[in-house]
Write an enzyme that holds these catalytic residues in place. Sequence first.
Site, PDB file in Angstrom:
ATOM      1  N   PHE A  52      29.326   6.706  16.045  1.00  0.00           N
ATOM      2  CA  PHE A  52      30.699   6.202  16.205  1.00  0.00           C
ATOM      3  C   PHE A  52      30.906   5.754  17.638  1.00  0.00           C
ATOM      4  O   PHE A  52      30.454   6.418  18.575  1.00  0.00           O
ATOM      5  CB  PHE A  52      31.703   7.285  15.822  1.00  0.00           C
ATOM      6  CG  PHE A  52      31.652   7.657  14.364  1.00  0.00           C
ATOM      7  CD1 PHE A  52      32.421   6.978  13.434  1.00  0.00           C
ATOM      8  CD2 PHE A  52      30.806   8.665  13.919  1.00  0.00           C
ATOM      9  CE1 PHE A  52      32.372   7.297  12.092  1.00  0.00           C
ATOM     10  CE2 PHE A  52      30.747   8.990  12.569  1.00  0.00           C
ATOM     11  CZ  PHE A  52      31.525   8.317  11.649  1.00  0.00           C
ATOM     12  N   GLU A  53      31.629   4.651  17.819  1.00  0.00           N
ATOM     13  CA  GLU A  53      31.614   3.972  19.115  1.00  0.00           C
ATOM     14  C   GLU A  53      32.153   4.782  20.285  1.00  0.00           C
ATOM     15  O   GLU A  53      31.756   4.577  21.407  1.00  0.00           O
ATOM     16  CB  GLU A  53      32.322   2.626  19.043  1.00  0.00           C
ATOM     17  CG  GLU A  53      33.810   2.706  18.817  1.00  0.00           C
ATOM     18  CD  GLU A  53      34.410   1.308  18.779  1.00  0.00           C
ATOM     19  OE1 GLU A  53      34.435   0.662  19.818  1.00  0.00           O
ATOM     20  OE2 GLU A  53      34.849   0.871  17.701  1.00  0.00           O
ATOM     21  N   PHE A  54      33.056   5.718  20.034  1.00  0.00           N
ATOM     22  CA  PHE A  54      33.595   6.461  21.163  1.00  0.00           C
ATOM     23  C   PHE A  54      32.779   7.683  21.533  1.00  0.00           C
ATOM     24  O   PHE A  54      33.172   8.450  22.405  1.00  0.00           O
ATOM     25  CB  PHE A  54      35.071   6.786  20.955  1.00  0.00           C
ATOM     26  CG  PHE A  54      35.907   5.568  21.151  1.00  0.00           C
ATOM     27  CD1 PHE A  54      36.227   5.158  22.431  1.00  0.00           C
ATOM     28  CD2 PHE A  54      36.292   4.787  20.095  1.00  0.00           C
ATOM     29  CE1 PHE A  54      36.935   3.990  22.649  1.00  0.00           C
ATOM     30  CE2 PHE A  54      37.009   3.618  20.292  1.00  0.00           C
ATOM     31  CZ  PHE A  54      37.328   3.218  21.578  1.00  0.00           C
TER      32      PHE A  54
ATOM     33  N   ASN B 134      35.395  -3.942  23.112  1.00  0.00           N
ATOM     34  CA  ASN B 134      35.578  -2.567  23.585  1.00  0.00           C
ATOM     35  C   ASN B 134      34.537  -2.198  24.630  1.00  0.00           C
ATOM     36  O   ASN B 134      34.843  -1.591  25.652  1.00  0.00           O
ATOM     37  CB  ASN B 134      35.444  -1.571  22.420  1.00  0.00           C
ATOM     38  CG  ASN B 134      36.739  -1.410  21.656  1.00  0.00           C
ATOM     39  OD1 ASN B 134      37.771  -1.931  22.063  1.00  0.00           O
ATOM     40  ND2 ASN B 134      36.684  -0.683  20.563  1.00  0.00           N
TER      41      ASN B 134
END
Lengths: 258, 326
Positions: A52-54, B134
């Site tokens: 997951f990107e975070f 992002n």
Amino acid sequence: MKEQKYSRAELMICVAARLFCDGTTAFIGTGIPMLASMLAMKTHAPNLVPIFEFGGVGAILDDLPRAVGEARTFHRAVAASGICDIMETAQRGFIDYGFLGGAQIDPYGNLNSTVIGRHGRPKVRLPGSGGGNDVGSLCWVTIAIMQHDRRRFVPEVDFITTPGYLSGPGAREEAGLPERGGPINVVSTLGLMDFDREPGGTCRMRLVATHPGVSVEEVLENTAFDLPVADEVCVNEPPSGEELRLLREEIDPEGLYI
Amino acid sequence: MNVLQSGQGELIQPPDLEGFREWNRIEKSRRLDDKLMSEEEAIARFVSDGCYIGTELYGTVRCPMSLAREVVRQGKKDLRVCGQGVLELDLWLAAGLVRKLDVTYIGLEVYGVSSALRRAVESGQVESCVEWSNGAIAWRMKATAMGVPFIPVRAMLGSDTLKYSAAKVVEDPFTGMKLCLLPALILDVGLIHVHRADRHGNAQIEGISGFAAEMARASKRLIVSAEEIVPTDEIRAAPDRTVIPYYLVDAVVHAPFGSYPGEMAYLYGRDEPAIRHWVEASRTDEGAQAYLEEQVYGVEDHQAYLSLVGEQRLAHVQEQRERRTS
């Protein structure tokens, strides 16, 4: 086998889940990719590593995450780092699959999630790239999940938020993107598409399978560009009883998506 | 270096690295000062009209909501905003405080497109939207954290995201590869919510750290709000957990449930009905204004906000928290 009733969302999730390979890494975004990766891990791909990107790496997805940063994305994970680490992991070539979505897709798999209309004064302002552009640029391959209609499957997207094959063969490399990347599949509400990625291929989207009860004509009618059709178009297997049980009882018992 | 392409987007805050070093020399105290203050004082002292401001992490996770509401309450206007935020930036957009946006994603995740963003951009109220991914926003802060004016990456290439950004494409002098150069991003003010901090600003985060480390190092003024204020000895007992050391921090605000209705890993989950309340209310401008009146303007401070939410809801979200397993 007993006929099972199922929704279009359930079918899309099953078709997407079957595309995951065991023992690979996959960049997971909000929504259907989360459900599809959970289903894959509970069936044929128990060693799939969801990323997951975070920062969540290798979570055990007992409960459906609601968002890409929330605690379920690093529930019993092997690592909880941050966004730079994850995006750099993709940039170094460690992330095999990425899942994407958007408001528009074109024949080369370019995706728009930024604006409908002109950028300066848009008709509809959409959320923007988010991690989409990074995923489409840096993962080895990507899979898009889309509603299938003529407003979404368009000859040219209003804005290339996330690169597919850009203007065609060789264009990604020409732009400087890492070699051998790009979309391999689109799972839509009507069927499954791939891209002509063979050496010398066109890099264009191609219909390879329809969902049960959907005709090839229906797919073509709902696509606003010329969609080549594979020599043999299969019909996707409907969700099995076990897939439906897993989805309804274990993965999304609250019915958030299905 | 051979510049092959330049994004046409505005560079909202041109990076001045020498100025940043000088700022850090003169303006940032090396002393272990007591920086504990209220939201009201922190926002009044460090956020000014027209400043370039950012919030850390997006989605509904670890949101600096008590700080974001105070910005609205004080009506700080003409903000230039670096955008990764769901609930925070929605409130600012709805309150008409945003003039320019470095945007990566502003939306409501599972609930779809942000109505507040749509109204603010489609009406022209937001003067300029500069596009980034992002990764790009986090990397731009990383460049500042490194103390250099740009960082080369392999994302954004070939896309309209790059075309409408302020990035440049260059030929790498070592390999000849085409690279995207992202300009360093220096915030006037950064807002970050953490699990615990001491009165000096040493801050620790549980779970994923998003881009807290990078933003903290890319902000001229940094306001940290914390669920819990702990003695410095507790920080010193686990220094490996410190993501933000005190000298980066200008204000420390004690904000229990500071991310509500968003979540905080291991402490409380998100409040789904409360988030849906905003999703529904913000569909029209009238609805959004009524929400702001009830939940922000009409509430004196964060303590009063928590009273409005009520103990029952707070107990409920605590029950929804992620639990550590052995």
